[in-house]
Design a protein around this motif. Structure first.
Motif, mmCIF file in Angstrom:
data_model
loop_
_atom_site.group_PDB
_atom_site.id
_atom_site.type_symbol
_atom_site.label_atom_id
_atom_site.label_comp_id
_atom_site.label_asym_id
_atom_site.label_seq_id
_atom_site.Cartn_x
_atom_site.Cartn_y
_atom_site.Cartn_z
ATOM 1 N N LYS A 13 19.688 54.694 -81.725
ATOM 2 C CA LYS A 13 19.588 54.701 -83.187
ATOM 3 C C LYS A 13 20.845 54.114 -83.825
ATOM 4 O O LYS A 13 20.771 53.354 -84.800
ATOM 5 N N LEU A 14 21.980 54.464 -83.274
ATOM 6 C CA LEU A 14 23.241 53.948 -83.807
ATOM 7 C C LEU A 14 23.335 52.436 -83.603
ATOM 8 O O LEU A 14 23.818 51.707 -84.477
ATOM 9 N N ARG A 15 22.858 51.973 -82.435
ATOM 10 C CA ARG A 15 22.880 50.536 -82.168
ATOM 11 C C ARG A 15 21.946 49.807 -83.131
ATOM 12 O O ARG A 15 22.301 48.772 -83.705
ATOM 13 N N ASN A 16 20.763 50.365 -83.339
ATOM 14 C CA ASN A 16 19.795 49.732 -84.236
ATOM 15 C C ASN A 16 20.278 49.709 -85.689
ATOM 16 O O ASN A 16 19.879 48.845 -86.471
ATOM 17 N N VAL B 15 27.083 50.483 -83.624
ATOM 18 C CA VAL B 15 27.777 50.128 -82.377
ATOM 19 C C VAL B 15 28.407 48.748 -82.501
ATOM 20 O O VAL B 15 29.542 48.518 -82.062
ATOM 21 N N SER B 16 27.681 47.834 -83.116
ATOM 22 C CA SER B 16 28.224 46.481 -83.310
ATOM 23 C C SER B 16 29.496 46.525 -84.150
ATOM 24 O O SER B 16 30.483 45.836 -83.847
ATOM 25 N N GLN B 17 29.476 47.330 -85.196
ATOM 26 C CA GLN B 17 30.667 47.461 -86.043
ATOM 27 C C GLN B 17 31.827 48.073 -85.259
ATOM 28 O O GLN B 17 32.977 47.638 -85.379
ATOM 29 N N HIS C 184 33.851 45.776 -83.163
ATOM 30 C CA HIS C 184 34.812 44.954 -83.898
ATOM 31 C C HIS C 184 36.096 45.731 -84.231
ATOM 32 O O HIS C 184 37.012 45.177 -84.834
ATOM 33 N N MET C 185 36.141 47.002 -83.832
ATOM 34 C CA MET C 185 37.272 47.854 -84.204
ATOM 35 C C MET C 185 38.168 48.202 -83.017
ATOM 36 O O MET C 185 38.999 49.096 -83.103
ATOM 37 N N VAL C 186 38.006 47.492 -81.911
ATOM 38 C CA VAL C 186 38.779 47.829 -80.704
ATOM 39 C C VAL C 186 40.279 47.632 -80.906
ATOM 40 O O VAL C 186 41.091 48.235 -80.198
#
Length: 692
Positions: free
Chosen positions: A654-657, A661-663, A666-668
């Motif tokens: 659900k989080l990926r959809n 997760v994509s966001q 970008h925060m690594v």
């Protein structure tokens, strides 16, 4: 030799004499009214209730008209009329001097315009009396502000400042002190050349003019760095030097006002007056002025506070100058006037606001006993100051139990739960005793709102205690009163009551939390999540500390059909400020540390019937400029996707959809270490499910 007899008529008798048609009788009555009320608030109030102020104002108006009539008939003004003008103005000034009820009575009686008329009188004694009365009136905030922006008003002000009469020029300066507040007003006064005139009065005027000029300069400089720079630059000859020279003046009031003016300049433009010699001189002079038995001594502590407030370097210098010892010495004298008492307590509060060395000195001198005594003083201002002082001192971390504090720090670092942690106040339990707690709790119901707020602020520090001492607070009724105050009509009281409750339940055992929650109820707590932002923030922080990861405490969120959880979700959808988002997300983070049911309930609040990923406030939180909000949001995701949880994979999908997760990917390299650490935890957990 027989002693002189002094008439001392009753107020009612004097009032009838004021109505006499005989000028001599009226004049004597005016003089006696003035003499009876000088420095006597009780007498002033008695005369005001009898209607003396309108009577005196009427005499002033009639006599001023008589002057015009005589002038129009080219006759010499009768001495009695001038004397009546002088005495009526003096009486009105005495009513107004240091007494707001008197000022209001004078304004209501319509005397103000007629006092202004006296300034154009041909008799200098009349002019002087009018100016004196107006100066006394302008000491009060009840007087309407003078409009400097009107050209005719500015011309009149300049004429006052240029007057040879020191009371008239002093009146001009008093008007500036009273009414100059905005940067535009300050600029208009500067552009009109007012600073040059004030500076000339400072260097060549009388003692009274010097006082007025210093006060006016401080008003013009306050929070206006541009004007301070111009004053300290080449535009005015010997700018700061003329004020610094006055630090050596023989008169205590001059030294005090010079200190106050320099403090305003330094607070407005910190790059000025950096010389350690000047700083030390200011500290030593103000500490010496505390010994003055009059008003100067009363005000010196307030000036001292404004000098050192929030400035560690100056607090260190003050500590080296034995400031705490000297303030303690004055407290020990006892029988202090309320103003002096308040100022000393506030000075101690500022001294102990930053440095552990100052707090240690405070405790070593046993000043605490004297401060707690002040909690029961008759003056509301003194009680407020005592609470503020206690709040400042109870920030100390050196008097804490080392074993307890270490255990707490380890717990907070390792757990999946997030407390609203009062970091500075880990040791406040040192003060959790009846001597401090009981009088503070009694002040919760003080008739003064300022006292209530200050007492709540102090108790917020005191109740941070990890031992069984919290029972003292419960036993004296403190907890129940905090709950009651959480519903106060005053926003500041509600907010501070919730703040205290938040700290009270910090790392408390479950039994105590259950007691707090049973008093609050889910319906009340959920309703407190909806008011103004300051109350919302503290209510959410309280929930955050109540739900500390213990399964029983997490269940609080689901009482009364999940009222609290639903309220948090709705507020997060429309969070008006980052602080509300932070506290709300941390509360959900703690719920998400529970079982599967709890985690799914959090997911429902984060994604209520979401269709488009852009509808999720989570994306906005993750992209926020506030690192705490990003941390809270990522931490919640950590708890939702823990691999040991059976439903973690479904939630991760659900989080990926939703684009979360994509966001996160970008925060690594997020600039905040806390965010970066938890981002990598989330990505590591997602990899456990084969997500690359």
């Amino acid at each position: 030799m027989p002693s002189a007899t002094v008439n001392n008529h009753r107020p009612s008798e004097l009032l009838s004499r004021l109505a006499s048609a005989e000028p001599e009788v009226k004049l004597r009555a005016l003089r006696e009214v003035k003499n009876q009320i000088i420095g006597n608030r009780t007498k002033k109030l008695s005369f005001i209730k009898l209607g003396a102020v309108p009577a005196v104002a009427g005499i002033l108006a009639d006599s001023a008209d008589d002057v015009i009539d005589y002038n129009n008939n080219n006759c010499n003004v009768n001495n009695n009329i001038n004397n009546i003008l002088v005495q009526s103005a003096a009486a009105l000034g005495s009513f107004a001097c240091g007494f707001d009820a008197g000022v209001q009575a004078v304004l209501d009686a319509g005397a103000f315009p007629n006092l202004l008329r006296l300034l154009s009188n041909s008799n200098q004694k009349v002019v002087d009396a009018g100016a004196r009365a107006l100066r006394m009136i302008y000491q009060s905030k009840l007087v309407p502000k003078y409009d400097f922006l009107q050209q005719k008003n500015m011309e009149f002000l300049i004429s006052l400042l240029n007057s040879e009469n020191e009371n008239v020029s002093g009146l001009g300066a008093s008007i500036i002190t009273h009414s100059c507040e905005t940067s535009l007003e300050q600029k208009v006064l500067f552009d009109a050349g007012i600073l040059r005139r004030l500076n000339s009065l400072l260097e060549g005027g009388s003692l009274s003019q010097r006082y007025s000029s210093l006060e006016s300069l401080a008003s013009i400089f306050k929070n206006n760095s541009e004007l301070v720079s111009k004053f300290a630059g080449a535009e005015i000859e010997r700018p700061l030097g003329s004020i610094i020279d006055l630090l050596k003046d023989r008169y205590p009031r001059t030294r005090l006002l010079a200190c106050m003016c320099l403090i305003v300049i330094r607070n407005t433009s910190p790059h000025l007056l950096q010389d350690i010699g000047v700083k030390s001189k200011l500290i030593h002079i103000l500490l010496e002025l505390l010994d003055d038995p009059g008003q100067v001594g009363d005000e010196a502590s307030f000036a001292f506070s404004s000098l050192i407030a929030q400035k560690e370097d100056l607090q260190k210098l003050a500590l080296e100058a034995n400031a705490i010892d000297k303030l303690h010495h004055h407290l020990q004298k006892g029988s202090l006037r309320p103003r002096r008492y308040e100022g000393i307590l506030l000075a101690l509060a500022d001294m102990c606001s930053k440095l552990e060395s100052c707090r240690s000195k405070f405790l070593s001198l046993q000043v605490l006993n004297l401060v707690t005594d002040a909690l029961t003083d008759d003056s509301a201002d003194v009680r407020t100051a005592a609470c503020i002082c206690l709040k400042s001192v109870t920030r100390s971390i050196k008097v804490c139990n080392v074993g307890n504090s270490f255990a707490v720090l380890v717990l907070i670092f390792n757990a999946n739960i997030a407390y609203e942690m009062p970091i500075q106040n880990l040791s406040a339990g040192y003060f959790m005793n009846e001597m401090v707690v009981v009088p503070l709790v009694q002040l919760f119901l003080d008739p003064s709102t300022s006292v209530q707020v200050a007492a709540l602020g102090a108790i917020s520090n005191v109740v941070v205690d990890f031992t069984t001492h919290k029972c003292i607070f419960v036993q004296c009724g403190g907890m129940k009163q905090l709950v009651q105050l959480a519903t106060s009509m005053e926003s500041a009281v509600r907010s501070n009551a919730l703040w205290a409750l938040k700290n009270f339940v910090f790392l408390a055992d479950n039994r105590l939390k259950e007691g707090v929650f049973s008093e609050l109820t889910a319906s009340l707590l959920s309703s407190l999540i909806y008011p103004e932002p300051s109350v919302q923030e503290q209510a959410l922080a309280l929930v955050r500390n109540l739900v500390d990861g213990c399964m029983n405490s997490v269940e609080f969120m689901f009482a009364e059909d999940g009222l609290i959880l639903g309220a948090i979700g709705r507020q997060l959808q429309n969070a008006s400020k980052a602080e509300i988002g932070i506290q709300g997300m941390y509360a959900l983070c703690n719920v998400a540390s529970g079982n599967e049911f709890h985690k799914e309930a959090v997911m429902h609040q984060l994604f209520p019937q979401m269709v488009d990923k852009n509808e999720s406030f989570m994306i906005n939180f993750l992209q926020s400029n506030d690192s705490q909000l990003r941390t809270a949001t990522v931490w919640t995701i950590v708890n939702l996707t823990c691999p040991s949880s059976p439903g973690a994979f479904g939630r991760l999908v659900k989080l990926r959809n939703a684009g979360i997760v994509s966001q996160i990917k970008h925060m690594v390299n997020d600039p905040c270490v806390d965010v970066k650490f938890r981002v990598r935890t989330v990505l590591g957990q997602s990899m456990a499910f084969g997500d690359n």
